[in-house]
Design a protein around this motif. Structure first.
Motif, PDB file in Angstrom:
ATOM      1  N   LYS A  74      -5.969   3.820  -0.387  1.00  0.00           N
ATOM      2  CA  LYS A  74      -4.926   3.203   0.446  1.00  0.00           C
ATOM      3  C   LYS A  74      -3.899   4.256   0.855  1.00  0.00           C
ATOM      4  N   ASN A  75      -3.473   5.087  -0.081  1.00  0.00           N
ATOM      5  CA  ASN A  75      -2.504   6.145   0.227  1.00  0.00           C
ATOM      6  C   ASN A  75      -3.086   7.174   1.182  1.00  0.00           C
TER       7      ASN A  75
ATOM      8  N   LYS B 262      -3.155   5.763   4.749  1.00  0.00           N
ATOM      9  CA  LYS B 262      -1.832   5.734   5.376  1.00  0.00           C
ATOM     10  C   LYS B 262      -1.565   7.019   6.162  1.00  0.00           C
TER      11      LYS B 262
ATOM     12  N   LYS C 142      -9.275   4.800   9.560  1.00  0.00           N
ATOM     13  CA  LYS C 142      -9.410   4.287   8.198  1.00  0.00           C
ATOM     14  C   LYS C 142     -10.744   4.726   7.596  1.00  0.00           C
TER      15      LYS C 142
END
Length: 181
Positions: A117-118, A121, A126
């Motif tokens: 997830k980090n 970001k 993605k």
């Protein structure tokens, strides 16, 4: 037992100050505090994240590596760098660091999810689960195997699938992702 947590610069510093008195408290508070630290703070260990080398084109992929027991994560960086240079696509390598250099299965899945997830970001596109491979050496490989079926594949270095168990009851034939042993 006093436990002090310093949050400066997003780093967790744990300072344990323990008084052991043979007459009043014995070893129980020390053991309780050590167990607490192993279970609670394991999820707050750090990672070594290395960008893909320049000049690589294509869909980005990620290799998450779990070191073997008592081997510092930094010891694997040369190997992972060579892997990055040999593959044709951009490959991020993320080496998980563990408290005491012992890979723990506790909260491993949520830790990997948090790391991805980090990373997502900070990227333009993605990274999908099928583009994430888990790898581990020895005990790190055993722990990686526990959650690798949800990702693109698994690479085991001096590790195994139920090596000590009955080969007919091994979980290896049930593993539906690519595996490199």
């Amino acid at each position: 037992v006093n436990l002090v947590i310093n949050f400066q610069h997003n780093l967790w510093e744990i300072i344990m100050i323990t008084k052991i008195s043979t007459s009043s408290c014995g070893l129980r508070p020390l053991l309780a505090s050590l167990i607490f630290c192993l279970f609670f703070f394991e999820g707050y260990s750090s990672e070594l994240v290395v960008r893909p080398p320049d000049g690589k084109v294509g869909k980005e992929q990620v290799l998450i590596f779990l070191p073997g027991a008592r081997v510092p994560a930094e010891n694997y960086q040369d190997l992972l760098s060579k892997i990055q240079n040999e593959v044709n696509r951009p490959l991020w390598t993320i080496t998980l660091k563990f408290l005491g250099d012992v890979p723990q299965p506790l909260r491993l899945k949520s830790r990997v999810e948090r790391v991805i997830k980090n990373l997502n970001k900070n990227l333009d596109s993605k990274i999908l689960q099928e583009d994430i491979w888990l790898s581990g050496h020895s005990l790190g490989g055993i722990n990686a195997r526990r959650i690798a079926s949800e990702y693109g594949g698994l690479i085991l270095l001096s590790s195994y699938f139920d090596r000590l168990g009955d080969r007919n009851k091994s979980d290896f034939p049930k593993f539906e992702r690519p595996v490199l042993l």
